[in-house]
Write a protein that holds these residues in place. Structure first.
Motif, PDB file in Angstrom:
ATOM      1  N   PRO A  41       0.833  -1.217   0.000  1.00 12.40           N
ATOM      2  CA  PRO A  41       0.000   0.000   0.000  1.00 12.40           C
ATOM      3  C   PRO A  41       0.860   1.256   0.000  1.00 12.40           C
ATOM      4  CG  PRO A  41      -0.854  -1.595   1.557  1.00 12.40           C
ATOM      5  CD  PRO A  41       0.456  -2.145   1.076  1.00 12.40           C
ATOM      6  N   GLY A  42       0.558   2.158  -0.935  1.00 15.09           N
ATOM      7  CA  GLY A  42       1.271   3.417  -1.003  1.00 15.09           C
ATOM      8  C   GLY A  42       2.651   3.345  -1.615  1.00 15.09           C
ATOM      9  N   LYS A  43       3.024   2.169  -2.118  1.00 18.55           N
ATOM     10  CA  LYS A  43       4.361   2.012  -2.693  1.00 18.55           C
ATOM     11  C   LYS A  43       4.267   1.573  -4.153  1.00 18.55           C
ATOM     12  CE  LYS A  43       6.807   1.002   1.600  1.00 18.55           C
ATOM     13  NZ  LYS A  43       7.786   0.091   2.268  1.00 18.55           N
ATOM     14  N   ALA A  91       1.811  -7.408   0.941  1.00 20.81           N
ATOM     15  CA  ALA A  91       1.647  -6.748  -0.349  1.00 20.81           C
ATOM     16  C   ALA A  91       0.722  -7.593  -1.222  1.00 20.81           C
ATOM     17  CB  ALA A  91       2.986  -6.571  -1.057  1.00 20.81           C
ATOM     18  N   VAL A  92       0.321  -7.010  -2.342  1.00 18.80           N
ATOM     19  CA  VAL A  92      -0.297  -7.795  -3.406  1.00 18.80           C
ATOM     20  C   VAL A  92       0.824  -8.299  -4.299  1.00 18.80           C
ATOM     21  CG1 VAL A  92      -1.876  -7.811  -5.363  1.00 18.80           C
ATOM     22  CG2 VAL A  92      -2.425  -6.460  -3.319  1.00 18.80           C
ATOM     23  N   TYR A  93       0.861  -9.593  -4.509  1.00 21.60           N
ATOM     24  CA  TYR A  93       1.908 -10.216  -5.314  1.00 21.60           C
ATOM     25  C   TYR A  93       1.355 -10.519  -6.705  1.00 21.60           C
ATOM     26  CZ  TYR A  93       5.003 -10.629  -1.328  1.00 21.60           C
ATOM     27  OH  TYR A  93       5.830 -10.352  -0.268  1.00 21.60           O
ATOM     28  N   TYR A  94       2.093 -10.071  -7.704  1.00 19.06           N
ATOM     29  CA  TYR A  94       1.681 -10.221  -9.096  1.00 19.06           C
ATOM     30  C   TYR A  94       2.656 -11.135  -9.843  1.00 19.06           C
ATOM     31  CZ  TYR A  94      -1.230  -6.095  -8.271  1.00 19.06           C
ATOM     32  OH  TYR A  94      -2.159  -5.203  -7.792  1.00 19.06           O
ATOM     33  N   CYS A  95       2.091 -12.002 -10.639  1.00 22.10           N
ATOM     34  CA  CYS A  95       2.866 -12.846 -11.535  1.00 22.10           C
ATOM     35  C   CYS A  95       3.030 -12.142 -12.883  1.00 22.10           C
ATOM     36  CB  CYS A  95       2.128 -14.171 -11.713  1.00 22.10           C
ATOM     37  SG  CYS A  95       2.906 -15.328 -12.843  1.00 22.10           S
TER      38      CYS A  95
END
Length: 121
Positions: A41-43, A91-95
């Protein structure tokens, strides 16, 4: 045409482990490099780890020694084993993957929808 579907996120206590998976599907001729990114968040979104089709890996300093990226080329799937998790890993982790499609022939950069990892203190 090509999709990346992530799974494995969730809530874990500090010091715990999680394993993320990301499977590519669709009109795929070849999957090149695959990687994991995260956005707290915020990054800004940042690289966590990447693996080439030949198995060469690269990690962010924050992931070295704690996270392991691997892949199964037969399944077009990449994994991220995360150990010794810290609250700052939340965090939200994205592939992400570089994909060569078969019909029509294209080279695409594809992103997954993201999976939330929350590490409690």
């Amino acid at each position: 045409q090509v999709q990346l579907v992530e799974s494995g996120g969730g809530l874990v206590q500090a010091g715990g482990s999680l394993r993320l998976s990301c499977a590519a599907s669709g009109s795929i001729f070849k999957v090149n490099a695959m990687g994991w990114y995260r956005q707290a968040p915020g990054k800004q979104r940042e690289l966590v780890a990447v693996i080439t089709s030949g198995g060469t890996t690269n990690y962010a300093d924050s992931a070295k020694g704690r996270f392991t990226i691997s892949r199964d080329n037969a399944k077009n799937t990449v994994y991220l084993q995360m150990n010794s998790l810290k609250p700052e890993d939340t965090a939200v982790y994205y592939c992400n993957a570089g994909v060569v499609t078969s019909t029509p022939y294209k080279i695409l950069e594809v992103w997954g929808q993201g999976t939330l990892v929350t590490v409690s203190s």
